[in-house]
Write an enzyme that holds these catalytic residues in place. Structure first.
Site, short mmCIF file in Angstrom:
data_model
loop_
_atom_site.label_atom_id
_atom_site.label_comp_id
_atom_site.label_asym_id
_atom_site.label_seq_id
_atom_site.Cartn_x
_atom_site.Cartn_y
_atom_site.Cartn_z
N HIS A 48 0.81 -1.26 0.10
CA HIS A 48 0.10 -0.09 0.05
C HIS A 48 0.91 1.25 -0.04
CE1 HIS A 48 -3.15 2.68 1.42
NE2 HIS A 48 -4.10 1.98 0.89
N PHE A 49 1.36 1.67 -0.79
CA PHE A 49 1.48 1.12 -2.35
C PHE A 49 3.10 1.02 -2.56
CE2 PHE A 49 -2.51 3.50 -2.20
CZ PHE A 49 -3.31 2.57 -2.44
#
Length: 144
Positions: A48-49
């Protein structure tokens, strides 16, 4: 002030889900201010991410809920209990949280009646509002 050892005596959460690093102020049974140091090594940044690491909003809310749990457990009547997440109202996110940020977590208990509690919460980074909400909890005895 509470260090991580004292926090672990209050909260049942453990790595990787313990999201409060230090409590910096306590108004017994009423209000707690805590911090979460967000590092580049957080597990959640792997997905993420990977190319644009942002702390998931749900984990910011969880850090606020844990801070609220610490506030509720400061009351002598609630020792040995756990606050189970029961609802959230008015949750808004205003800023992203990235590696290197220090989240300032504030939780004020606004209602405690029987087994139900409510807390007004907010998270900031360097004075900028990240998230605010009202969280409701159901208090339960910890299993022995």
């Amino acid at each position: 002030m509470l260090d991580i050892k004292k926090i672990k005596e209050i909260l049942p959460h453990r790595y990787p889900f313990l999201l409060v690093d230090r409590v910096i102020s306590v108004e017994e049974g009423k209000k707690v201010t805590a911090i979460k140091n967000v590092t580049a090594n957080e597990e959640f940044f792997n997905g993420h991410f990977p190319e644009y690491p942002v702390m998931p909003g749900v984990l910011i809310v969880e850090a606020l809920a844990q801070t609220s749990g610490i506030a509720m457990m400061q009351s002598e009547a609630n020792k040995g209990k756990i606050g189970l997440f029961a609802g959230i109202d008015g949750c808004r996110f205003k800023r992203q949280v990235i590696p290197g940020d220090q989240l300032l977590l504030e939780a004020e208990i606004t209602r405690m009646r029987g087994a139900i509690a409510k807390a007004k919460v907010k998270a900031t980074v360097e004075g900028d509002l990240v998230c605010e909400a009202e969280i409701m909890f159901a208090l339960s005895d910890l299993p022995k």
